[in-house]
Motif scaffolding. Structure first.
Motif, PDB file in Angstrom:
ATOM      1  N   ASP A 211      17.069   9.832   7.402  1.00 39.88           N
ATOM      2  CA  ASP A 211      15.962   9.047   6.742  1.00 39.88           C
ATOM      3  C   ASP A 211      14.686   9.735   7.203  1.00 39.88           C
ATOM      4  OD1 ASP A 211      16.036   6.327   5.441  1.00 39.88           O
ATOM      5  OD2 ASP A 211      17.731   6.246   7.092  1.00 39.88           O
ATOM      6  N   HIS A 212      13.728   9.756   6.138  1.00 43.97           N
ATOM      7  CA  HIS A 212      11.975   9.849   6.311  1.00 43.97           C
ATOM      8  C   HIS A 212      11.843   8.841   7.677  1.00 43.97           C
ATOM      9  CE1 HIS A 212       8.030   9.208   5.838  1.00 43.97           C
ATOM     10  NE2 HIS A 212       7.795  10.257   5.078  1.00 43.97           N
ATOM     11  N   GLU A 213      10.936   8.913   8.278  1.00 41.78           N
ATOM     12  CA  GLU A 213      10.541   8.249   9.528  1.00 41.78           C
ATOM     13  C   GLU A 213      10.441   6.997   9.144  1.00 41.78           C
ATOM     14  OE1 GLU A 213      11.494   9.069  12.571  1.00 41.78           O
ATOM     15  OE2 GLU A 213      10.549   7.648  13.590  1.00 41.78           O
TER      16      GLU A 213
ATOM     17  N   VAL B 254      17.307  -0.148   1.542  1.00 39.89           N
ATOM     18  CA  VAL B 254      17.567   1.507   0.999  1.00 39.89           C
ATOM     19  C   VAL B 254      16.263   2.256   0.777  1.00 39.89           C
ATOM     20  CG1 VAL B 254      18.634   2.688  -0.684  1.00 39.89           C
ATOM     21  CG2 VAL B 254      19.758   0.552   0.232  1.00 39.89           C
ATOM     22  N   ASP B 255      16.056   3.073   1.338  1.00 42.54           N
ATOM     23  CA  ASP B 255      14.827   4.004   1.024  1.00 42.54           C
ATOM     24  C   ASP B 255      15.265   4.866  -0.234  1.00 42.54           C
ATOM     25  OD1 ASP B 255      12.852   5.627   0.610  1.00 42.54           O
ATOM     26  OD2 ASP B 255      12.525   6.462   2.982  1.00 42.54           O
ATOM     27  N   GLY B 256      14.472   4.417  -1.442  1.00 39.24           N
ATOM     28  CA  GLY B 256      14.805   4.992  -2.728  1.00 39.24           C
ATOM     29  C   GLY B 256      13.791   6.021  -3.242  1.00 39.24           C
ATOM     30  N   VAL B 257      12.764   6.411  -2.225  1.00 35.92           N
ATOM     31  CA  VAL B 257      11.629   7.021  -2.451  1.00 35.92           C
ATOM     32  C   VAL B 257      11.902   8.459  -3.123  1.00 35.92           C
ATOM     33  CG1 VAL B 257       9.474   8.372  -1.430  1.00 35.92           C
ATOM     34  CG2 VAL B 257      10.107   5.818  -0.855  1.00 35.92           C
ATOM     35  N   SER B 258      12.605   9.196  -2.402  1.00 38.64           N
ATOM     36  CA  SER B 258      13.193  10.332  -2.703  1.00 38.64           C
ATOM     37  C   SER B 258      14.058  10.625  -4.232  1.00 38.64           C
ATOM     38  CB  SER B 258      14.046  11.107  -1.761  1.00 38.64           C
ATOM     39  OG  SER B 258      13.277  12.102  -1.081  1.00 38.64           O
ATOM     40  N   TRP B 259      14.710   9.585  -4.446  1.00 39.09           N
ATOM     41  CA  TRP B 259      15.630   9.268  -5.510  1.00 39.09           C
ATOM     42  C   TRP B 259      14.919   8.870  -6.839  1.00 39.09           C
ATOM     43  CZ3 TRP B 259      19.365  11.905  -7.524  1.00 39.09           C
ATOM     44  CH2 TRP B 259      19.791  11.270  -8.833  1.00 39.09           C
TER      45      TRP B 259
ATOM     46  N   SER C 278      17.962  11.814   0.887  1.00 40.98           N
ATOM     47  CA  SER C 278      17.038  12.259   1.903  1.00 40.98           C
ATOM     48  C   SER C 278      15.807  13.352   1.248  1.00 40.98           C
ATOM     49  CB  SER C 278      17.749  13.018   3.079  1.00 40.98           C
ATOM     50  OG  SER C 278      17.045  14.220   3.315  1.00 40.98           O
ATOM     51  N   ASN C 279      14.817  13.198   1.695  1.00 43.33           N
ATOM     52  CA  ASN C 279      13.564  14.261   1.106  1.00 43.33           C
ATOM     53  C   ASN C 279      13.904  15.520   1.766  1.00 43.33           C
ATOM     54  OD1 ASN C 279      13.021  13.717   3.735  1.00 43.33           O
ATOM     55  ND2 ASN C 279      10.853  13.603   3.392  1.00 43.33           N
ATOM     56  N   ILE C 280      14.837  15.854   2.248  1.00 42.93           N
ATOM     57  CA  ILE C 280      15.101  17.226   2.750  1.00 42.93           C
ATOM     58  C   ILE C 280      16.539  17.658   2.062  1.00 42.93           C
ATOM     59  CG2 ILE C 280      15.610  18.737   4.875  1.00 42.93           C
ATOM     60  CD1 ILE C 280      12.673  18.363   5.081  1.00 42.93           C
TER      61      ILE C 280
ATOM     62  N   PRO D 198       0.747  -1.161   0.184  1.00 39.27           N
ATOM     63  CA  PRO D 198      -0.042   0.051   0.139  1.00 39.27           C
ATOM     64  C   PRO D 198       0.759   1.221  -0.006  1.00 39.27           C
ATOM     65  CG  PRO D 198      -0.874  -1.631   1.885  1.00 39.27           C
ATOM     66  CD  PRO D 198       0.499  -2.153   1.158  1.00 39.27           C
ATOM     67  N   SER D 199       2.092   1.149   0.842  1.00 39.66           N
ATOM     68  CA  SER D 199       2.761   2.410   0.773  1.00 39.66           C
ATOM     69  C   SER D 199       4.139   1.896   1.304  1.00 39.66           C
ATOM     70  CB  SER D 199       2.234   3.488   1.600  1.00 39.66           C
ATOM     71  OG  SER D 199       2.435   3.026   3.036  1.00 39.66           O
ATOM     72  N   THR D 200       5.105   2.864   1.041  1.00 43.22           N
ATOM     73  CA  THR D 200       6.417   2.595   1.622  1.00 43.22           C
ATOM     74  C   THR D 200       6.445   2.409   3.046  1.00 43.22           C
ATOM     75  OG1 THR D 200       7.359   3.462  -0.381  1.00 43.22           O
ATOM     76  CG2 THR D 200       8.878   3.387   1.716  1.00 43.22           C
ATOM     77  N   SER D 201       5.631   3.417   3.639  1.00 41.02           N
ATOM     78  CA  SER D 201       5.523   3.070   5.339  1.00 41.02           C
ATOM     79  C   SER D 201       4.952   2.046   5.764  1.00 41.02           C
ATOM     80  CB  SER D 201       4.385   4.388   5.835  1.00 41.02           C
ATOM     81  OG  SER D 201       5.133   5.665   5.429  1.00 41.02           O
ATOM     82  N   GLN D 202       4.054   1.680   5.017  1.00 41.22           N
ATOM     83  CA  GLN D 202       3.224   0.405   5.494  1.00 41.22           C
ATOM     84  C   GLN D 202       4.380  -0.981   5.067  1.00 41.22           C
ATOM     85  OE1 GLN D 202       0.467  -0.150   6.612  1.00 41.22           O
ATOM     86  NE2 GLN D 202       0.679  -2.474   6.614  1.00 41.22           N
TER      87      GLN D 202
ATOM     88  N   LEU E 220      10.472   2.083  -2.844  1.00 39.93           N
ATOM     89  CA  LEU E 220      10.288   3.357  -3.579  1.00 39.93           C
ATOM     90  C   LEU E 220       8.544   3.410  -3.404  1.00 39.93           C
ATOM     91  CD1 LEU E 220       9.738   3.059  -7.229  1.00 39.93           C
ATOM     92  CD2 LEU E 220      11.609   1.741  -6.471  1.00 39.93           C
ATOM     93  N   SER E 221       8.058   4.646  -3.852  1.00 39.14           N
ATOM     94  CA  SER E 221       6.537   4.885  -3.839  1.00 39.14           C
ATOM     95  C   SER E 221       5.996   5.393  -5.164  1.00 39.14           C
ATOM     96  CB  SER E 221       6.293   6.147  -2.762  1.00 39.14           C
ATOM     97  OG  SER E 221       6.842   5.532  -1.504  1.00 39.14           O
ATOM     98  N   LEU E 222       5.459   4.761  -5.847  1.00 33.89           N
ATOM     99  CA  LEU E 222       5.039   4.877  -7.111  1.00 33.89           C
ATOM    100  C   LEU E 222       4.072   6.086  -7.436  1.00 33.89           C
ATOM    101  CD1 LEU E 222       4.058   1.151  -8.171  1.00 33.89           C
ATOM    102  CD2 LEU E 222       6.159   2.292  -8.757  1.00 33.89           C
ATOM    103  N   TYR E 223       3.311   6.405  -6.343  1.00 34.95           N
ATOM    104  CA  TYR E 223       2.658   7.829  -6.628  1.00 34.95           C
ATOM    105  C   TYR E 223       3.780   9.121  -6.612  1.00 34.95           C
ATOM    106  CZ  TYR E 223       3.072   8.843  -1.479  1.00 34.95           C
ATOM    107  OH  TYR E 223       3.682   9.270  -0.319  1.00 34.95           O
ATOM    108  N   LYS E 224       5.141   8.917  -6.424  1.00 32.17           N
ATOM    109  CA  LYS E 224       6.080   9.963  -6.773  1.00 32.17           C
ATOM    110  C   LYS E 224       6.655   9.820  -8.068  1.00 32.17           C
ATOM    111  CE  LYS E 224       6.797  10.116  -1.792  1.00 32.17           C
ATOM    112  NZ  LYS E 224       6.200  11.469  -1.009  1.00 32.17           N
ATOM    113  N   THR E 225       6.418   8.516  -8.589  1.00 32.70           N
ATOM    114  CA  THR E 225       7.153   8.218  -9.881  1.00 32.70           C
ATOM    115  C   THR E 225       6.374   7.857 -10.916  1.00 32.70           C
ATOM    116  OG1 THR E 225       7.332   6.272  -9.262  1.00 32.70           O
ATOM    117  CG2 THR E 225       9.018   7.068  -8.771  1.00 32.70           C
TER     118      THR E 225
END
Ligand SMILES: Cc1ncc(COP(=O)(O)O)c(C=O)c1O
Length: 416
Positions: A125-127, A202-207, A177-179, A96-100, A225-230
């Motif tokens: 990292d993002h939390e 590896v959290d690749g969500v931001s990259w 990082s997302n910041i 459902p999401s990277t957090s999940q 990764l999170s597809l809603y950002k890609t």
């Protein structure tokens, strides 16, 4: 004021025609600079999603035609997105999401970890790739923190070597990082962890929105990764190495323990969104065919990732130059474009980040503000998480004219 160069490896008209948002009347006159929160979805994804809902909205994988086709679409999504990530379909897991996904992964890791084992997390990292691992301390795991430099926000690989021990079983860290946006040397970090006998998440969500990486080359055991950002649907994607999947606990129903795509997704698959993710690959195919007709299809993922990055860099440089040139702004992370993703957070000193967002919105520029769930990083960099930062993030479909307009709007908005 710095002016933007228009040099881009991509044809902006073609690119923007692939995103319905750019012809949506209610979005006209507004330039989108909050892509790190969620990108626009490409037309291929929206078409797949609506067609699935219209024609294939049945339980997949039965013999009847609609069901069989629904299953084929889901399989194709795994295979096609996997191509762009350099991995076979069997390693592509949707959740459902990277957090999940990290939440479930952390539960699954309990079978891998014994009391006294060590794991390393970062404060960059993002939390989503931090808290779930830290909580494993409740089960007797020793949690160590790899800390950023408080000024630059960057992680120093040499410090990692001091944290790794023969008891380290896992290292969780971000690609970017997302910041702070700094592109961490993932392959090098993974190699160091592996040499010490540790697994890597590896959290690749931001990259990932800046060029889906070849995960095989990076060597990560899990890449998120999170597809809603890609440019895709609201789904998380995790590449999980088969070797690791076998070791991880089954977090799904007990009778599905032998089903690789059910072990780590207790929520059950969102069939339509998984199927629609194929549209991301189809968009990249179209991008490649338009810009490099007749080129070797095997090199397509490489070409696309290079093209996305090449489109962003000439726009990122003047933005960073502008921010760096101002005395009333603290930019978080590197100010050299080559070192970071096109996600740029900064602290304006003379006004609240929220107020800056309001002023820019009035001028037709959409940006984000807040802590972006990277509270530990902000605290480490002595930024008040309650006040947060202003964040400008863009991707390959952003134009030089939009960036130029943003710089002018920023100048005016910072003045009052
Ligand atoms: C770097 C990073 N990691 C993880 C996440 C969490 O992703 P999701 O919203 O899919 O849970 C985000 C979301 O903004 C993010 O920016």
């Amino acid at each position: 004021m710095a002016t933007t160069r228009s040099a881009s490896a991509l044809d902006p008209q073609f690119v923007r025609a692939q995103f319905p948002a750019f012809s949506e009347p209610t979005l006209q006159g507004q330039a989108f600079f909050e892509n790190a929160g969620g990108s626009y979805a490409c037309g291929a994804v929206i078409r797949r999603l609506t067609e699935y809902y219209r024609r294939l909205k049945v339980q997949p994988y039965y013999a009847f035609a609609a069901s069989a086709e629904a299953g084929e679409w889901m399989d194709a999504a795994r295979a096609r997105v996997g191509e762009y990530l350099g991995v076979p379909a069997g390693e592509v897991q949707f959740g459902p999401s990277t957090s999940q996904n990290t939440y479930v992964l952390a539960q699954a890791f309990r079978t891998v970890l014994k009391p006294g084992d060590e794991i390393i997390v970062t404060n960059q990292d993002h939390e989503a790739n931090s808290g779930v691992w830290r909580r494993l301390a409740e089960h007797g795991t020793l949690v160590k923190e790899w800390r950023v430099d408080p000024l630059s926000g960057c992680l120093d690989v040499r410090q990692l070597d001091d944290l790794l021990t023969p008891r380290t079983r896992l290292l969780a860290f971000p690609h970017a990082s997302n910041i702070v946006g700094h592109v961490n040397p993932v392959a090098d970090i993974v190699a160091r962890a592996h040499a010490a006998g540790a697994l890597t998440v590896v959290d690749g969500v931001s990259w990932a929105p800046h060029g889906l990486p070849d995960v095989r080359e990076l060597g990560a055991d899990v890449y998120l990764l999170s597809l809603y950002k890609t440019f895709g649907p609201h789904q998380g994607l995790m590449v999980v190495s088969p070797r690791l999947l076998e070791q991880l606990g089954n977090e799904g129903h007990y009778f599905n323990a032998r089903e690789p795509f059910k072990r780590l997704v207790p929520a059950g698959a969102d069939h339509a969104q998984v199927a629609a993710a194929r549209g991301i690959a189809e968009y990249f195919d179209a991008l490649d065919a338009h810009h490099y007709p007749g080129a070797d299809p095997l090199r397509r993922p490489h070409r696309v990732r290079e093209a996305l990055r090449a489109a962003e860099l000439p726009l990122l440089a003047p933005l960073l130059e502008f921010l760096r040139s101002r005395g009333d702004i603290r930019v978080l992370g590197p100010t050299r474009a080559a070192e970071r993703a096109a996600t740029v957070a900064f602290v304006p000193q003379s006004l609240e980040p929220e107020e800056l967002g309001r002023r820019l919105a009035r001028r037709g520029f959409m940006i984000g503000h807040g802590g972006f769930y990277a509270v530990r990083l902000l605290e480490a960099m002595r930024v008040d998480p309650a006040r947060g930062v202003a964040r400008i993030s863009f991707v390959h479909y952003t134009t030089a004219a939009e960036v130029q307009g943003l710089l002018e709007a920023l100048e005016a908005s910072l003045q009052g």
